[in-house]
Scaffold this active site. Structure first.
Site, PDB file in Angstrom:
ATOM      1  N   SER A  22       0.890  -1.174   0.022  1.00 46.70           N
ATOM      2  CA  SER A  22       0.084  -0.031  -0.045  1.00 46.70           C
ATOM      3  C   SER A  22       0.802   1.296  -0.108  1.00 46.70           C
ATOM      4  CB  SER A  22      -1.064  -0.055   1.099  1.00 46.70           C
ATOM      5  OG  SER A  22      -0.340   0.033   2.363  1.00 46.70           O
ATOM      6  N   HIS A 118       8.574   2.954   9.112  1.00 44.72           N
ATOM      7  CA  HIS A 118       8.618   1.915  10.062  1.00 44.72           C
ATOM      8  C   HIS A 118       7.258   2.149  10.787  1.00 44.72           C
ATOM      9  CE1 HIS A 118       9.514  -0.941  13.275  1.00 44.72           C
ATOM     10  NE2 HIS A 118       9.147  -0.304  14.016  1.00 44.72           N
ATOM     11  N   ASP A 154      15.813  -0.488  12.267  1.00 44.27           N
ATOM     12  CA  ASP A 154      14.802   0.498  12.636  1.00 44.27           C
ATOM     13  C   ASP A 154      15.647   1.762  13.376  1.00 44.27           C
ATOM     14  OD1 ASP A 154      13.118  -0.858  11.062  1.00 44.27           O
ATOM     15  OD2 ASP A 154      12.570  -2.204  12.775  1.00 44.27           O
TER      16      ASP A 154
END
Ligand code: GAR
Length: 223
Positions: A22, A118, A154
């Site tokens: 998406s 993230h 991350d």
């Protein structure tokens, strides 16, 4: 004589995905709408069944699958992934739900020109299951972060964050959907900044926006 303004070619990207795609769709839509100057050279997935590949095909984009299960080690996988990406000569590599831990060698190759998104307000909740963990720890706010990718999982320098409330009765799914809506806004924005030459990573590892050091990420909700 040219009668119309010459179109600047968009910022060349390779987008890496593992799933629904998406975020990839948000980039495709932004480009089609004419407000995101990008040229998606290829979409690469580590899973052949990723729905994002279908989105890419519908948009007539080049796709590649490099299945991690065909490789005996992370290093072997990344050693093949890097030249696959490099063949498309992207100016920026976009991790858009690419659920793989990357080796330091791979990360170094794309230093300063690889973004990740993230689903948490980093440095809170790196890793997996961020929405459930935010609920379990009683957070009142949650969100998403765009950051430059470094060796730290991350943990690279954050450039842009969007916040959403955690509402009574939320489960991981409702919260994820609220966060994802924001992801679709902040990822194109960070890429637009990079494309315009406004955002870059300084040699000392600090992100710069319009020449100003970002010691904390820009807060999308305050723009
Ligand atoms: C997004 O929520 C993205 O932030 C997350 O995966 C989802 C992908 O959705 N990425 C990570 O968790 C990376 N650590 P999408 O495939 O629909 O774009």
């Amino acid at each position: 004589m040219e009668t119309h303004a010459r179109q600047r070619p968009g910022l060349s990207l390779v987008v890496l995905i593992s799933g629904s795609g998406s975020n990839l769709q948000a980039l495709i839509d932004g480009q089609l709408a004419g407000d995101l100057p990008i040229d998606i050279r290829a979409v690469v997935s580590n899973r052949a069944d990723a729905f994002g590949l279908e989105r890419a095909r519908r948009a007539d984009l080049t796709t590649r699958v490099l299945d991690h299960r065909d490789f005996s080690s992370r290093a072997a996988y990344d050693a093949e992934l890097a030249p696959l990406i490099q063949d498309f000569a992207p100016e920026l590599v976009i991790l858009a739900g690419f659920m793989r831990i990357l080796t330091p060698t791979f990360v170094a190759r794309f230093h300063g020109r690889m973004f990740n998104i993230h689903p948490s307000l980093l440095p809170k909740f790196p890793g997996l299951h961020t929405h459930q963990r935010a609920i379990d720890s009683g957070e009142r706010e949650h969100g998403a972060t765009v950051h430059f990718v470094t060796e730290q999982l991350d943990g690279g320098p954050a450039v842009l964050q969007a916040r959403v409330p955690v509402l009574p009765g939320d489960d991981a799914e409702t919260l994820a959907a609220r966060v994802l809506q924001q992801e679709h806004l902040i990822y194109p924005l960070a890429i637009r900044w990079f494309a315009a030459g406004r955002l870059r990573l300084a040699n000392d590892g600090t992100p710069l926006l319009d020449g100003n050091a970002l010691h904390t990420p820009v807060q999308f909700n305050q723009l």
